[in-house]
Scaffold this motif. Structure first.
Motif, PDB file in Angstrom:
ATOM      1  N   CYS A  46       0.845  -1.195   0.000  1.00 31.40           N
ATOM      2  CA  CYS A  46       0.000   0.000   0.000  1.00 31.40           C
ATOM      3  C   CYS A  46       0.889   1.257   0.000  1.00 31.40           C
ATOM      4  N   PRO A  47       0.719   2.133  -1.012  1.00 32.70           N
ATOM      5  CA  PRO A  47       1.548   3.349  -1.075  1.00 32.70           C
ATOM      6  C   PRO A  47       1.273   4.318   0.081  1.00 32.70           C
ATOM      7  N   GLN A  48       0.083   4.173   0.705  1.00 33.48           N
ATOM      8  CA  GLN A  48      -0.302   5.142   1.734  1.00 33.48           C
ATOM      9  C   GLN A  48       0.192   4.740   3.127  1.00 33.48           C
ATOM     10  N   CYS A  49      -0.023   3.462   3.503  1.00 32.32           N
ATOM     11  CA  CYS A  49       0.368   3.043   4.864  1.00 32.32           C
ATOM     12  C   CYS A  49       1.530   2.061   4.884  1.00 32.32           C
ATOM     13  N   GLY A  50       1.950   1.583   3.699  1.00 28.94           N
ATOM     14  CA  GLY A  50       3.112   0.700   3.627  1.00 28.94           C
ATOM     15  C   GLY A  50       2.840  -0.749   3.978  1.00 28.94           C
ATOM     16  N   THR A  51       1.584  -1.138   4.151  1.00 26.33           N
ATOM     17  CA  THR A  51       1.252  -2.538   4.490  1.00 26.33           C
ATOM     18  C   THR A  51       1.427  -3.439   3.272  1.00 26.33           C
ATOM     19  N   ARG A  52       2.061  -4.589   3.465  1.00 28.98           N
ATOM     20  CA  ARG A  52       2.241  -5.567   2.383  1.00 28.98           C
ATOM     21  C   ARG A  52       1.033  -6.515   2.374  1.00 28.98           C
ATOM     22  N   HIS A  53       0.386  -6.645   1.223  1.00 29.15           N
ATOM     23  CA  HIS A  53      -0.856  -7.429   1.123  1.00 29.15           C
ATOM     24  C   HIS A  53      -0.693  -8.637   0.210  1.00 29.15           C
ATOM     25  N   ASP A  54      -1.214  -9.768   0.633  1.00 30.56           N
ATOM     26  CA  ASP A  54      -1.499 -10.887  -0.258  1.00 30.56           C
ATOM     27  C   ASP A  54      -2.838 -10.575  -0.916  1.00 30.56           C
ATOM     28  N   ARG A  55      -2.889 -10.620  -2.237  1.00 36.45           N
ATOM     29  CA  ARG A  55      -4.081 -10.173  -2.958  1.00 36.45           C
ATOM     30  C   ARG A  55      -5.360 -10.846  -2.460  1.00 36.45           C
ATOM     31  N   ASP A  56      -5.341 -12.193  -2.320  1.00 40.87           N
ATOM     32  CA  ASP A  56      -6.548 -12.936  -1.970  1.00 40.87           C
ATOM     33  C   ASP A  56      -6.970 -12.722  -0.519  1.00 40.87           C
ATOM     34  N   ILE A  57      -6.002 -12.741   0.390  1.00 44.44           N
ATOM     35  CA  ILE A  57      -6.333 -12.546   1.812  1.00 44.44           C
ATOM     36  C   ILE A  57      -6.876 -11.133   2.040  1.00 44.44           C
ATOM     37  N   ASN A  58      -6.238 -10.144   1.398  1.00 41.63           N
ATOM     38  CA  ASN A  58      -6.704  -8.762   1.519  1.00 41.63           C
ATOM     39  C   ASN A  58      -8.131  -8.614   1.001  1.00 41.63           C
ATOM     40  N   ALA A  59      -8.429  -9.283  -0.143  1.00 45.44           N
ATOM     41  CA  ALA A  59      -9.786  -9.228  -0.710  1.00 45.44           C
ATOM     42  C   ALA A  59     -10.791  -9.875   0.243  1.00 45.44           C
ATOM     43  N   ALA A  60     -10.408 -10.995   0.864  1.00 46.97           N
ATOM     44  CA  ALA A  60     -11.309 -11.679   1.804  1.00 46.97           C
ATOM     45  C   ALA A  60     -11.607 -10.815   3.021  1.00 46.97           C
ATOM     46  N   VAL A  61     -10.572 -10.095   3.533  1.00 45.52           N
ATOM     47  CA  VAL A  61     -10.775  -9.189   4.682  1.00 45.52           C
ATOM     48  C   VAL A  61     -11.724  -8.065   4.302  1.00 45.52           C
ATOM     49  N   ASN A  62     -11.549  -7.505   3.102  1.00 46.86           N
ATOM     50  CA  ASN A  62     -12.435  -6.421   2.644  1.00 46.86           C
ATOM     51  C   ASN A  62     -13.868  -6.920   2.463  1.00 46.86           C
ATOM     52  N   LEU A  63     -14.021  -8.135   1.960  1.00 48.66           N
ATOM     53  CA  LEU A  63     -15.366  -8.711   1.813  1.00 48.66           C
ATOM     54  C   LEU A  63     -16.015  -8.924   3.178  1.00 48.66           C
ATOM     55  N   ARG A  64     -15.226  -9.381   4.149  1.00 47.35           N
ATOM     56  CA  ARG A  64     -15.756  -9.555   5.513  1.00 47.35           C
ATOM     57  C   ARG A  64     -16.225  -8.226   6.088  1.00 47.35           C
ATOM     58  N   ASN A  65     -15.414  -7.172   5.933  1.00 50.76           N
ATOM     59  CA  ASN A  65     -15.770  -5.861   6.489  1.00 50.76           C
ATOM     60  C   ASN A  65     -17.007  -5.275   5.811  1.00 50.76           C
ATOM     61  N   GLU A  66     -17.055  -5.403   4.492  1.00 48.91           N
ATOM     62  CA  GLU A  66     -18.203  -4.857   3.750  1.00 48.91           C
ATOM     63  C   GLU A  66     -19.468  -5.665   4.038  1.00 48.91           C
ATOM     64  N   GLY A  67     -19.339  -6.994   4.089  1.00 43.31           N
ATOM     65  CA  GLY A  67     -20.493  -7.837   4.406  1.00 43.31           C
ATOM     66  C   GLY A  67     -21.021  -7.583   5.800  1.00 43.31           C
ATOM     67  N   LYS A  68     -20.121  -7.396   6.735  1.00 38.67           N
ATOM     68  CA  LYS A  68     -20.516  -7.083   8.115  1.00 38.67           C
ATOM     69  C   LYS A  68     -21.280  -5.768   8.167  1.00 38.67           C
ATOM     70  N   ARG A  69     -20.775  -4.774   7.433  1.00 45.20           N
ATOM     71  CA  ARG A  69     -21.457  -3.467   7.408  1.00 45.20           C
ATOM     72  C   ARG A  69     -22.865  -3.590   6.826  1.00 45.20           C
ATOM     73  N   LEU A  70     -22.994  -4.320   5.714  1.00 43.55           N
ATOM     74  CA  LEU A  70     -24.298  -4.488   5.064  1.00 43.55           C
ATOM     75  C   LEU A  70     -25.286  -5.207   5.982  1.00 43.55           C
ATOM     76  N   LEU A  71     -24.826  -6.265   6.639  1.00 43.16           N
ATOM     77  CA  LEU A  71     -25.710  -7.047   7.500  1.00 43.16           C
ATOM     78  C   LEU A  71     -26.161  -6.248   8.718  1.00 43.16           C
ATOM     79  N   LEU A  72     -25.238  -5.572   9.385  1.00 42.30           N
ATOM     80  CA  LEU A  72     -25.600  -4.801  10.583  1.00 42.30           C
ATOM     81  C   LEU A  72     -26.526  -3.636  10.235  1.00 42.30           C
ATOM     82  N   ASN A  73     -26.315  -3.038   9.065  1.00 39.72           N
ATOM     83  CA  ASN A  73     -27.227  -1.971   8.621  1.00 39.72           C
ATOM     84  C   ASN A  73     -28.641  -2.511   8.425  1.00 39.72           C
TER      85      ASN A  73
END
Length: 378
Positions: free
Chosen positions: A337-364
């Motif tokens: 990540c150019p902004q925070c410098g975190t090194r990401h595995d493409r698939d794991i990062n995508a899964a974390v983002n899906l978890r966060n977005e899904g959690k937001r949708l469900l709780l809403n």
């Protein structure tokens, strides 16, 4: 609610003959009724409401098989016909082919014509058939219908439909899991775990090629060709059974541990038809896996959340939220990540983002429902 249990059955020669005759009659009545519907519509521009009883005088062999099976064929045709007129995208009903290796018919419970007891299944016209009942039926389950089928290798099965009372109490979601589709591993989850899918088709592909090559060289209509066709069918059957066993076990493990699973709403059919991914997509059968996971979560009052396929899950940094558009290329498996410098595995990062977005949708959604009922919000 309804659930079905599938058991293998062992009919004797007479019963096998009657099953095969019923398969043929069900296919035949479906095709005859469809042909008459098409002809009637061409002449009058109206739908024809025909029934199997109208054909029994002209074709007496329809009287030899279970009439409820013929009635179910009529219902299936009527449903397919209406679905086409309501939504033409579903496609016009097709004629049933005689060459289809998987044959089946369905019969319903009427006046105790179907019974399951003492290792035997009673069926209309057939009588008692030996059944391998590998699991007990819970108390309170009411038998409603049976579907008899025969697969390509010649084995017979009975899928028994039961009705039961079950009140689904939705749980308060506490544990969430994100799952990103992986062509190679089936999925990668937000905790960094992979399914470790064994690629059953790819492992058996060489054996399947050999058996199919032998089949292609044999004379059509010969006994040797018929024997070889069964060998090929058995290889396909083993692949399907191994895949199904793996997916049932994996989906059960996930459904028992997590309250909510968040996935991406993918077009698997479109994916299989593009980029030469057909074999890989069909081999891992991700759609079937999601269907198994869905009903296992639902029966426990848990949740499966579909995140929109256009959500940039692989482009977003799961730590700071920065969107890196350069990661659109599938060949990029890791990025910083150019902004925070975190090194990401493409698939794991995508899964974390899906978890966060899904959690937001469900709780809403839960908050909206509670707000409508005047209950305190989360």
């Amino acid at each position: 609610m309804f659930t079905a249990y599938k058991f293998r059955i062992y009919p004797d020669e007479k019963q096998k003959e009657l099953f095969v005759k019923t398969f043929g009659c069900v296919r035949s009545i479906y095709n005859k009724m469809l042909a008459d519907k098409i002809e009637h519509y061409k002449k009058t521009q109206k739908m024809l409401n025909n029934t199997p009883a109208q054909y029994k005088k002209k074709f007496p062999y329809f009287k030899e098989v279970d009439s409820i099976a013929l009635a179910n064929a009529q219902i299936n045709l009527q449903t397919a016909y209406k679905n086409f007129f309501n939504n033409p995208k579903t496609g016009f009903p097709n004629f049933k082919s005689k060459k289809n290796t998987r044959r089946s018919y369905t019969t319903n419970l009427v006046n105790n014509n179907i019974e399951l007891k003492s290792g035997k299944l009673k069926l209309p016209k057939v009588g008692f058939v030996k059944i391998k009942q590998h699991r007990e039926i819970p108390e309170g389950y009411i038998l409603k219908a049976v579907t008899i089928s025969q697969n390509g290798s010649g084995k017979f099965f009975a899928s028994i439909l039961f009705k039961y009372e079950h009140e689904v109490i939705h749980k308060e979601p506490k544990s969430f899991l994100g799952m990103d589709y992986s062509m190679h591993d089936l999925y990668v989850d937000s905790e960094g775990n992979k399914a470790q899918y064994e690629h059953f088709y790819r492992k058996t592909e060489e054996k399947l090629k050999r058996e199919q090559r032998k089949l292609s060289l044999m004379k059509k209509g010969s006994k040797n060709r018929a024997k070889q066709r069964i060998k090929v069918a058995k290889v396909h059957e083993k692949i399907a059974n191994c895949r199904k066993d793996f997916m049932h076990k994996k989906s059960r493990q996930i459904a028992n541990v997590y309250d909510c699973v968040c996935i991406e709403n993918l077009d698997m059919k479109g994916m299989s038809q593009s980029l030469n991914f057909g074999k890989s997509v069909h081999d891992n059968a991700y759609g079937s896996f999601i269907n198994m996971l869905s009903y296992k979560l639902e029966e426990q009052g848990k949740y499966l959340v579909n995140v929109d396929r256009f959500y940039p899950s692989s482009q977003l940094c799961s730590v700071c939220g920065y969107q890196n558009r350069e990661t659109k290329d599938l060949s990029i498996r890791e990025w910083i990540c150019p902004q925070c410098g975190t090194r990401h595995d493409r698939d794991i990062n995508a899964a974390v983002n899906l978890r966060n977005e899904g959690k937001r949708l469900l709780l809403n959604q839960i908050n909206k429902n509670r707000g409508a009922l005047g209950v305190s919000l989360l």
